[in-house]
Design a protein around this motif. Structure first.
Motif, short mmCIF file in Angstrom:
data_model
loop_
_atom_site.label_atom_id
_atom_site.label_comp_id
_atom_site.label_asym_id
_atom_site.label_seq_id
_atom_site.Cartn_x
_atom_site.Cartn_y
_atom_site.Cartn_z
N ARG A 39 4.35 87.65 24.30
CA ARG A 39 4.26 88.26 22.98
C ARG A 39 5.62 88.78 22.50
O ARG A 39 5.98 88.63 21.33
CB ARG A 39 3.23 89.40 22.99
CG ARG A 39 1.79 88.91 23.05
CD ARG A 39 0.82 90.05 22.81
NE ARG A 39 0.82 91.01 23.89
CZ ARG A 39 0.03 90.95 24.95
NH1 ARG A 39 -0.83 89.94 25.09
NH2 ARG A 39 0.08 91.88 25.90
N ALA A 40 6.38 89.37 23.43
CA ALA A 40 7.71 89.88 23.06
C ALA A 40 8.63 88.73 22.66
O ALA A 40 9.35 88.82 21.66
CB ALA A 40 8.30 90.66 24.22
N TRP A 41 8.61 87.67 23.43
CA TRP A 41 9.44 86.50 23.10
C TRP A 41 9.02 85.89 21.76
O TRP A 41 9.88 85.54 20.94
CB TRP A 41 9.30 85.45 24.21
CG TRP A 41 10.31 85.58 25.31
CD1 TRP A 41 10.25 86.41 26.39
CD2 TRP A 41 11.52 84.84 25.45
NE1 TRP A 41 11.35 86.23 27.19
CE2 TRP A 41 12.14 85.26 26.64
CE3 TRP A 41 12.13 83.84 24.68
CZ2 TRP A 41 13.35 84.74 27.08
CZ3 TRP A 41 13.33 83.32 25.13
CH2 TRP A 41 13.94 83.76 26.31
N GLN A 42 7.75 85.74 21.55
CA GLN A 42 7.28 85.15 20.30
C GLN A 42 7.69 85.99 19.09
O GLN A 42 8.10 85.44 18.06
CB GLN A 42 5.76 84.97 20.34
CG GLN A 42 5.31 83.88 21.30
CD GLN A 42 3.80 83.83 21.49
OE1 GLN A 42 3.12 84.86 21.40
NE2 GLN A 42 3.28 82.65 21.76
N ASP A 43 7.59 87.30 19.22
CA ASP A 43 8.00 88.18 18.14
C ASP A 43 9.50 88.08 17.90
O ASP A 43 9.96 87.98 16.74
CB ASP A 43 7.61 89.62 18.49
CG ASP A 43 7.71 90.56 17.29
OD1 ASP A 43 8.07 90.10 16.19
OD2 ASP A 43 7.41 91.76 17.46
N ALA A 84 11.01 73.41 24.47
CA ALA A 84 11.35 74.04 25.75
C ALA A 84 10.59 75.34 25.94
O ALA A 84 10.12 75.66 27.05
CB ALA A 84 12.85 74.29 25.83
N PHE A 85 10.45 76.10 24.87
CA PHE A 85 9.73 77.37 24.96
C PHE A 85 8.26 77.13 25.29
O PHE A 85 7.70 77.80 26.16
CB PHE A 85 9.86 78.13 23.64
CG PHE A 85 9.21 79.49 23.66
CD1 PHE A 85 9.63 80.47 24.54
CD2 PHE A 85 8.18 79.78 22.79
CE1 PHE A 85 9.03 81.72 24.56
CE2 PHE A 85 7.58 81.03 22.80
CZ PHE A 85 8.00 82.00 23.68
N ALA A 139 19.72 82.58 27.25
CA ALA A 139 18.80 81.51 27.67
C ALA A 139 18.58 80.52 26.53
O ALA A 139 17.46 80.32 26.05
CB ALA A 139 17.49 82.10 28.14
N LYS A 140 19.66 79.88 26.10
CA LYS A 140 19.57 78.98 24.95
C LYS A 140 18.72 77.75 25.24
O LYS A 140 18.25 77.09 24.32
CB LYS A 140 20.97 78.57 24.51
CG LYS A 140 21.80 79.74 24.00
CD LYS A 140 23.16 79.30 23.50
CE LYS A 140 23.94 80.49 22.95
NZ LYS A 140 25.27 80.09 22.44
N ASP A 141 18.55 77.44 26.52
CA ASP A 141 17.70 76.30 26.86
C ASP A 141 16.23 76.57 26.56
O ASP A 141 15.41 75.65 26.60
CB ASP A 141 17.87 75.91 28.33
CG ASP A 141 17.55 77.06 29.28
OD1 ASP A 141 17.90 78.21 28.96
OD2 ASP A 141 16.96 76.80 30.34
N LEU A 142 15.89 77.82 26.24
CA LEU A 142 14.51 78.15 25.88
C LEU A 142 14.34 78.34 24.37
O LEU A 142 13.25 78.68 23.92
CB LEU A 142 14.06 79.43 26.60
CG LEU A 142 13.89 79.35 28.11
CD1 LEU A 142 13.48 80.72 28.66
CD2 LEU A 142 12.87 78.30 28.50
N TRP A 143 15.39 78.13 23.63
CA TRP A 143 15.32 78.40 22.19
C TRP A 143 14.55 77.34 21.42
O TRP A 143 13.91 77.64 20.41
CB TRP A 143 16.72 78.55 21.61
CG TRP A 143 17.36 79.86 21.96
CD1 TRP A 143 16.85 80.84 22.77
CD2 TRP A 143 18.62 80.35 21.52
NE1 TRP A 143 17.72 81.89 22.87
CE2 TRP A 143 18.82 81.63 22.12
CE3 TRP A 143 19.63 79.83 20.71
CZ2 TRP A 143 19.97 82.39 21.90
CZ3 TRP A 143 20.77 80.59 20.49
CH2 TRP A 143 20.94 81.86 21.07
#
Length: 202
Positions: free
Chosen positions: A155-159, A15-16, A7-11
């Motif tokens: 939280r998982a994504w942010q970490d 976008a995130f 999901a590079k469009d969220l990197w």
């Protein structure tokens, strides 16, 4: 994990943050922002496909569908515009349960065995008639549970982003998500706490 790494469009930070901003829709009674929130929640959860109702006004279509390859589908019917008073009735249960067949037709495939339909409603009670007509694998969740899942995945994504998501291996990413209770095997039980396809006494 493969889907999240792809999901590079969220990197990018912009976008995130735009994806995280859809959480506000999950606190509203307006159907459109709520459905957008569900679709983005599916992306954060790692669904290989996450899409919503094209808003053609058809009650026969689910409000969101999360496809996890051939492992499972999670199909949503959102009644967020309802009030807390009253009960979930037979009509709501029947509508939500029928979404599995609708999604099978749209996907051109039979739903994997671990698939579920989820009726999201703020109501606190279920009418006996709903239990009588509910199809197998139909579950009921209330809005706070949906928000809690959004926050867990955030939280998982942010970490993971803080540790360098772009260079992580699948094993490393899975370890981060496991630490935050954000793997599907960890959060699926929260969506299955209240089955509508059997009476509470069963």
């Amino acid at each position: 994990m493969n889907t999240i790494l792809a999901a590079k469009d969220l990197w990018s930070p912009e976008a995130f943050q735009a994806a995280l901003s859809t959480r506000a829709g999950l606190q509203q009674t307006d159907p459109d922002p709520y459905e957008d929130g569900l679709v983005h929640l599916g992306r954060l959860a790692g669904a290989s496909k996450s899409y919503g109702d094209p808003r053609d006004g058809s009650a026969a279509k689910p409000d969101a569908v999360w496809v996890f390859y051939s492992a499972r589908w999670i199909i949503w019917e959102a009644k967020n515009q309802a009030t807390e008073t009253g009960e979930i009735g037979a009509d709501q249960a029947r509508q939500a349960g029928g979404h599995r067949r609708t999604t099978e037709k749209a996907e051109g495939a039979v739903a994997p065995g671990d698939s579920i339909c989820v009726l999201a409603s703020p109501k606190k009670k279920v009418n006996d008639g709903a239990y009588n007509v509910a199809e197998e694998n139909l579950y009921w969740v209330r809005p706070p549970q949906v928000l809690a899942l959004f926050d867990t995945l955030t939280r998982a994504w942010q970490d993971a982003r803080a540790r360098g998501l772009e260079t992580m291996s699948l094993t490393e990413l899975a370890a981060v998500f496991r630490e935050h209770q954000a793997l599907p095997s960890q959060w699926l039980p929260t969506l299955r706490q209240h089955p509508l396809w059997r009476t509470p006494e069963e």
